[in-house]
Design an enzyme around this catalytic site. Structure first.
Site, PDB file in Angstrom:
ATOM      1  N   LEU A  77     -16.940   6.284  -8.141  1.00 11.87           N
ATOM      2  CA  LEU A  77     -16.130   7.725  -8.362  1.00 11.87           C
ATOM      3  C   LEU A  77     -15.409   7.679  -6.799  1.00 11.87           C
ATOM      4  O   LEU A  77     -15.830   7.343  -5.816  1.00 11.87           O
ATOM      5  CB  LEU A  77     -17.020   8.814  -8.609  1.00 11.87           C
ATOM      6  CG  LEU A  77     -17.903   8.907  -9.804  1.00 11.87           C
ATOM      7  CD1 LEU A  77     -18.850   9.871  -9.862  1.00 11.87           C
ATOM      8  CD2 LEU A  77     -17.023   8.901 -11.137  1.00 11.87           C
ATOM      9  N   ARG A  78     -14.402   8.428  -7.189  1.00 18.39           N
ATOM     10  CA  ARG A  78     -13.392   8.659  -5.760  1.00 18.39           C
ATOM     11  C   ARG A  78     -13.423  10.156  -5.525  1.00 18.39           C
ATOM     12  O   ARG A  78     -12.987  10.746  -6.708  1.00 18.39           O
ATOM     13  CB  ARG A  78     -12.040   7.926  -5.897  1.00 18.39           C
ATOM     14  CG  ARG A  78     -12.343   6.476  -5.645  1.00 18.39           C
ATOM     15  CD  ARG A  78     -11.104   5.872  -5.935  1.00 18.39           C
ATOM     16  NE  ARG A  78     -11.073   4.453  -5.811  1.00 18.39           N
ATOM     17  CZ  ARG A  78     -11.756   3.476  -6.347  1.00 18.39           C
ATOM     18  NH1 ARG A  78     -12.388   3.944  -7.520  1.00 18.39           N
ATOM     19  NH2 ARG A  78     -11.644   2.185  -6.040  1.00 18.39           N
TER      20      ARG A  78
ATOM     21  N   ASP B  76      43.129  18.974  -4.357  1.00 10.98           N
ATOM     22  CA  ASP B  76      43.653  19.055  -3.172  1.00 10.98           C
ATOM     23  C   ASP B  76      45.022  18.450  -2.905  1.00 10.98           C
ATOM     24  O   ASP B  76      45.969  19.091  -2.149  1.00 10.98           O
ATOM     25  CB  ASP B  76      42.663  18.559  -2.003  1.00 10.98           C
ATOM     26  CG  ASP B  76      43.283  18.583  -0.621  1.00 10.98           C
ATOM     27  OD1 ASP B  76      43.780  19.836  -0.228  1.00 10.98           O
ATOM     28  OD2 ASP B  76      43.227  17.681   0.015  1.00 10.98           O
TER      29      ASP B  76
ATOM     30  N   CYS C  90       0.887  -1.092   0.126  1.00  9.75           N
ATOM     31  CA  CYS C  90      -0.038  -0.089   0.057  1.00  9.75           C
ATOM     32  C   CYS C  90       0.950   1.195   0.081  1.00  9.75           C
ATOM     33  O   CYS C  90       0.274   2.248  -0.498  1.00  9.75           O
ATOM     34  CB  CYS C  90      -0.858  -0.101   1.300  1.00  9.75           C
ATOM     35  SG  CYS C  90      -2.068   1.154   1.204  1.00  9.75           S
TER      36      CYS C  90
END
Length: 644
Positions: free
Chosen positions: A337-338, A614, A100
């Site tokens: 529907l959501r 360096d 999920c």
């Protein structure tokens, strides 16, 4: 537009009747607009019973003749009638189920972006007025919402307007503590998510404890049903090969004495759940396993809008079902529907196109969230209107811009496709993580057609949403060649107000990603290269140290670049090639993640080059580091890119 809480009263209230009792609070003040027709301007005449009562058969015929067709707003171009609304009422969850959501959770929306309780009630009223008969509350985990019980009581009042079912999808952790009050509020169905009957496996799959609490909730529903509660109980089990597929038969055994339906769900791809086709166990294979143990297994007749194929073992009290969204989709009769927690309408679980109903609704309150105070102001305005105390031109108090909401809903529903993508395509689609949509119940893949552009206004028209230039939002798509000619370039890490912000990757899919960066350290003489080759520098092995420095830097990129997302790097390779005049540096970084690793590759290459600088600066002060660039990028929505 002013916020409703600051709206001046246009006339004093005189003997206004008390607001209707709680059970009809919402429904008595919201006038339906069925089939897109405006509410009648004049009061309907009251018909008194006649002395001659028609025969029952004649009465039934008259009712059939007078019945209105289903709302056009909720009917798509394939004549599917959407009378089932799922509402996510929270993004939060007290579990971290592996299928999920990602283990670290998902970025949560600010509280201001989420629907308030009055907004959920207003939107629910609009949908019920258009013919929705079933509302399911989902999440996240809906029971963690603090006001879940008052919300359910108010939604239960919509039964007076045609709502027949009020359902809940839950993980069951805290359901047993709230179930009695929920049933009193009108709860008619519970879908309980449970993927294993093994307490230890439960903890692995959910990354949390709570197995005993879930069983307690299941038993409480069954106990209440024996007392006459009449709550439909379904147990949802997502089956994954090699994880819990051996528990199919034990789940079937649950139905021997318990009156409930166990539904086996095919594992589906969502952002963050590391979907793998090899983990998916198909419907036919599960059915064959059950048939081998129960040869008398029988399929039961279904209903038009069923998402589940239902079977029954003769003699068992319960039933079993299969949700086959991956192998045998049921898109042809989809009626769902959501509404997401942040107020977006999704016409398909697997669709990435969304439209904000929240922003449209909030225009009635000056763009501000509609809280309890604003909601009460809406109700007062409507009650005053009924008493003739305000002008007829004043917007309606309950969902005053309902007509605009319905227009947008209609366009979204009309744009719904015939079916969602196939099994070979779904895992590559962009979508929200499942936790930010709702628990499993697949529908269709939806898109918003171009003809909605007339609904998209300039910020001057809608100042309350000036931060959001369009109503319709979806996940990023693959850019075409002429996109640059139609869309102005923008800095993705800078907001419209000029503030720096981290780009959201919540909607992105986990894919294999790789990037290579390169740069060059150029020496001013042959001294340093000769010493490096002879390894005579006092600081030691120049190329070896630089290689380690580059690898370490790649892994620390989010600590160095403020707006970079942390990435689980799976491989870093740093190659340094020495010549008589330079050191060529190439760094390659790989990961399985939601965002690319260009910055990690650039950080590795540049740090390796700086380490060379360096270690050599004592013998060559005129060195130059130049040409830092990405030379290869692969993975993600834009595919492979390579510099010549």
């Amino acid at each position: 537009m002013q916020c409703l809480r600051q709206l001046p009263r246009q006339a004093p209230r005189v003997h206004a009747p008390a607001f209707p009792p709680h059970a009809s609070r919402l429904t008595n003040v919201c006038s339906p607009r069925r089939l897109g027709t405006a509410a009648p301007q004049s009061k309907p005449s009251i018909t008194t019973p006649s002395s001659s009562t028609p025969e029952p058969s004649a009465r039934r015929q008259r009712l059939r003749d007078d019945a209105k067709p289903f709302s056009d707003f909720l009917t798509d171009t394939f004549q599917r009638q959407h009378d089932y609304l799922r509402i996510s009422i929270t993004e939060r969850c007290n579990l971290r189920c592996v299928y999920c959501m990602p283990e670290e959770g998902v970025p949560l929306s600010p509280n201001r972006d989420l629907l308030t309780t009055p907004e959920i009630l207003l939107l629910s009223s609009v949908f019920v007025a258009q013919g929705v008969t079933k509302i399911r509350l989902t999440g996240g985990e809906p029971t963690v919402r603090r006001d879940i019980l008052p919300l359910m009581r108010d939604l239960g009042a919509l039964r007076a307007r045609g709502l027949r079912e009020l359902c809940l999808t839950t993980n069951g952790i805290s359901l047993h503590r709230k179930l009695d009050a929920m049933v009193d509020a009108g709860l008619t169905g519970v879908n309980l998510s449970l993927d294993t009957l093994d307490p230890w496996q439960f903890q692995i799959m959910t990354r949390r404890k709570g197995f005993d609490a879930v069983l307690r909730s299941m038993d409480r529903v069954l106990d209440m049903n024996r007392a006459g509660a009449g709550v439909k109980l379904k147990v949802n089990c997502v089956v994954m090969r090699g994880v819990n597929d051996a528990e199919v038969l034990p789940f079937v055994e649950l139905t021997r004495h318990k009156d409930m339906e166990v539904r086996f769900i095919e594992y589906m791809p969502f952002d963050g759940n590391k979907w793998n086709k090899r983990k998916m166990l198909g419907y036919q294979e599960m059915l064959d396993t059950i048939r081998a143990a129960h040869p008398s297994l029988q399929q039961l007749p279904g209903h038009r809008n069923d998402t589940s194929k239902t079977w029954h073992v003769p003699g068992f009290a319960g039933r079993i079902g299969f949700i086959t969204s991956m192998t045998h989709n049921f898109c042809g009769t989809c009626n769902r529907l959501r509404i997401t927690g942040d107020g977006n309408l999704k016409v398909c679980l697997f669709g990435n196109a969304e439209v904000s109903l929240r922003d449209i609704l909030r225009r009635a309150n000056g763009g501000e969230p509609i809280d309890d105070e604003a909601y009460e102001a809406m109700k007062r305005i409507e009650m005053d209107r009924r008493q003739g105390l305000v002008s007829a031109d004043t917007p309606l108090g309950m969902a005053p811009n309902e007509a605009e909401l319905l227009d947008v809903i209609r366009v979204a529903v009309k744009g719904k496709k015939a079916k969602h993508a196939g099994i070979g395509e779904l895992e590559h689609m962009k979508n929200r993580p499942m936790i930010l949509i709702d628990p499993v119940a697949p529908t269709l893949h939806g898109t918003i057609p171009r003809r909605v552009q007339h609904l998209i206004s300039t910020p001057q028209s809608h100042p309350s949403i000036s931060h959001q230039r369009r109503l319709f939002s979806s996940t990023p798509r693959q850019h075409s060649k002429d996109d640059s000619a139609t869309k102005p370039p923008t800095l993705t890490h800078v907001s419209e107000t000029g503030a720096a912000h981290m780009v959201s990757i919540a909607h992105k899919t986990v894919t294999a990603r790789v990037a290579t960066a390169a740069c060059t350290v150029r020496f001013s003489s042959a001294v340093a290269p000769a010493l490096i080759r002879a390894n005579q520098l006092k600081k030691g092995d120049v190329l070896g140290v630089a290689r380690v420095a580059g690898i370490m830097a790649a892994k620390r990129t989010p600590d160095l670049i403020p707006l970079c997302h942390p990435v689980a790097v799976s491989h870093v390779g740093v190659d340094l090639v020495l010549s008589d005049t330079s050191v060529e540096v190439r760094a390659t970084v790989e990961c399985d993640g939601k965002t690319g690793v260009e910055m990690e590759a650039l950080t590795a290459a540049s740090t390796a080059a700086l380490t060379v600088y360096d270690m050599c600066k004592a013998v060559d002060k005129r060195m130059v580091v130049d040409g830092l660039r990405v030379v290869l990028k692969d993975g993600g929505k834009s595919g492979r890119w390579e510099m010549e």
